[in-house]
Design a protein around this motif. Structure first.
Motif, short mmCIF file in Angstrom:
data_model
loop_
_atom_site.label_atom_id
_atom_site.label_comp_id
_atom_site.label_asym_id
_atom_site.label_seq_id
_atom_site.Cartn_x
_atom_site.Cartn_y
_atom_site.Cartn_z
N ILE A 79 0.82 -1.20 0.00
CA ILE A 79 0.00 0.00 0.00
C ILE A 79 0.86 1.26 0.00
O ILE A 79 0.57 2.23 -0.70
N LEU A 80 1.93 1.25 0.80
CA LEU A 80 2.73 2.46 0.98
C LEU A 80 3.64 2.73 -0.21
O LEU A 80 4.19 1.81 -0.82
N GLU A 81 3.80 4.02 -0.52
CA GLU A 81 4.79 4.44 -1.51
C GLU A 81 6.19 4.19 -0.95
O GLU A 81 6.39 4.10 0.25
N LYS A 82 7.17 4.10 -1.86
CA LYS A 82 8.53 3.79 -1.46
C LYS A 82 9.07 4.81 -0.46
O LYS A 82 9.68 4.46 0.55
N ARG A 83 8.82 6.10 -0.72
CA ARG A 83 9.32 7.16 0.16
C ARG A 83 8.66 7.09 1.53
O ARG A 83 9.32 7.22 2.56
N MET A 84 7.36 6.87 1.56
CA MET A 84 6.63 6.77 2.82
C MET A 84 7.11 5.57 3.63
O MET A 84 7.26 5.64 4.85
N ARG B 231 3.25 14.06 1.80
CA ARG B 231 4.24 13.45 0.92
C ARG B 231 5.31 14.44 0.49
O ARG B 231 6.38 14.06 0.04
N TYR B 232 5.02 15.75 0.59
CA TYR B 232 5.98 16.76 0.16
C TYR B 232 6.82 17.29 1.31
O TYR B 232 7.67 18.14 1.11
N LEU C 21 7.80 10.70 11.55
CA LEU C 21 6.44 10.22 11.31
C LEU C 21 5.66 11.21 10.45
O LEU C 21 4.90 10.81 9.56
N ALA C 22 5.88 12.50 10.67
CA ALA C 22 5.24 13.51 9.82
C ALA C 22 5.71 13.38 8.38
O ALA C 22 4.91 13.47 7.44
N CYS C 23 7.00 13.16 8.19
CA CYS C 23 7.55 12.99 6.84
C CYS C 23 7.04 11.70 6.20
O CYS C 23 6.86 11.64 4.98
N ALA C 24 6.80 10.67 7.02
CA ALA C 24 6.39 9.38 6.49
C ALA C 24 4.98 9.38 5.96
O ALA C 24 4.71 8.90 4.87
N PHE C 25 4.06 9.95 6.74
CA PHE C 25 2.67 9.71 6.42
C PHE C 25 1.85 10.94 6.11
O PHE C 25 0.96 10.91 5.27
#
Length: 369
Positions: free
Chosen positions: A28-33, A93-94, A86-90
């Motif tokens: 489900i998750l994008e690679k960056r996330m 996305r920017y 966690l903020a950057c993860a989910f």
């Protein structure tokens, strides 16, 4: 007491290992996330180990002072980084880790690293006794600043997801705030990382559910979310169903290419959300078909004003130096005592195609005149 804290730390550590395995194998998750979320888990495990280390070190003789200092440096340095990651993860996305939002965490790391020499954040005496330093508030400020950043990004993401299940996220934020505050006030009560360990899987499942019902291209809810909403709508006394269909979209794909068609759909998703989000939830239910479901008691006059504003903004919107295509709209008012939801959808669909035909006839008249 020491054994209990160590046991609690071990439970948190292995819970994070399990979650990391789940995320590693997630589709489900994008690679960056996925990268940022796994980094969050790694940092939590390091902090949990550091906290366990300080618990043990406090009971050891003076010759373990260096180990005690090292555990405190790791724990204090990395704690504010966890909500930032966690903020950057989910949540956005920017959001970049290397931005102004990371400044409080880096300030705290600087103060923590020099603490063994200055006693700014913490001190460990020659007898291996721990105490908070005179500048301990820097750590508290940094942690709270990054936590507030996480809460802010969570709020922004709620707007992106059209405030779906807002109360769940608010309850989760309150849970984290209370759990963190308890340990700040009562250092002997190790609740912070237990609360974080419990909250992280909830965060993960919460956003996974939203992501599964979210259309990546238009950033509206997808067909699956739409079908679920229709099932719930059958239980409601009334609602308004608004259908939207892009005019001549096949022609756009054939003449300008599918890549431009995708750009148009993304832009239209933004315009639809901006125009209709205040009155209902917006869905992409097909290739170039959209729907808005409103449970507010809208009058036909109010609804027509919203549609008129949408048409005007759409007509004035230009993307990549090209105007966006027009959109035909049809709506109907569902009332439980008057029939099923499917009948209301059919009525809205008929009205949509009546409007589409009227537009086409008007266009042909202009061409012939």
């Amino acid at each position: 007491m020491v054994f209990n804290n160590l046991l609690l730390g071990a439970v948190c550590f292995f819970a994070m290992l399990t979650l990391d395995y789940m995320i590693k194998n997630s589709d489900i998750l994008e690679k960056r996330m996925k990268k940022y979320f796994r980094l969050t888990i790694l940092f939590i495990m390091l902090v949990v180990c550091a906290e366990a280390g300080t618990t043990v070190a406090e009971t050891l003789p003076a010759n373990y002072r260096l180990f005690h200092i090292l555990c405190n440096v790791v724990g204090f340095s990395l704690s504010p980084v966890v909500p930032l990651l966690l903020a950057c993860a989910f949540c956005n996305r920017y959001t970049s880790f290397w931005s102004w939002s990371a400044l409080p965490a880096f300030i705290n790391i600087a103060f923590t690293v020099i603490s063994p020499l200055t006693g700014s954040i913490f001190t460990v005496s020659a007898q291996n006794g721990y105490a908070r330093g005179n500048w301990y508030f820097v750590y508290v400020f940094s942690y709270l600043a990054e936590a507030l950043f996480l809460f802010y990004e969570s709020y922004i993401s709620l707007r992106r997801y059209q405030n779906k299940n807002r109360n769940t996220l608010l309850a989760l934020i309150a849970f984290l705030a209370v759990g963190t505050s308890l340990q700040l006030v009562f250092p002997q009560v190790h609740t912070t990382w237990l609360c974080v360990t419990l909250a992280l899987p909830i965060y993960y499942s919460y956003f996974c559910e939203l992501s599964e019902k979210h259309d990546v291209l238009t950033e509206l809810f997808n067909r699956r979310a739409y079908e679920c909403e229709l099932q719930e709508l059958e239980k409601k006394p009334e609602a308004c169903i608004i259908l939207l269909d892009v005019d001549d979209f096949k022609k756009i794909n054939d003449t300008k290419g599918h890549q431009y068609g995708d750009l148009c759909l993304h832009a239209l998703g933004e315009e639809i959300k901006e125009a209709f989000q205040a009155v209902g939830r917006c869905y992409r239910i097909g290739g170039d078909e959209f729907c808005v479901i409103s449970e507010y008691r809208l009058s036909e006059w109010e609804l027509n004003n919203v549609i008129k504003d949408f048409d005007q903004k759409l007509g004035a919107s230009v993307r990549h130096n090209l105007p966006l295509p027009t959109v035909s709209v049809g709506y109907s008012f569902y009332k439980k005592e008057h029939g099923a939801v499917s009948a209301a959808i059919q009525a809205a669909d008929r009205k949509l195609y009546e409007n589409k035909r009227a537009k086409r006839q008007l266009k042909e008249q202009k061409v012939n005149s």
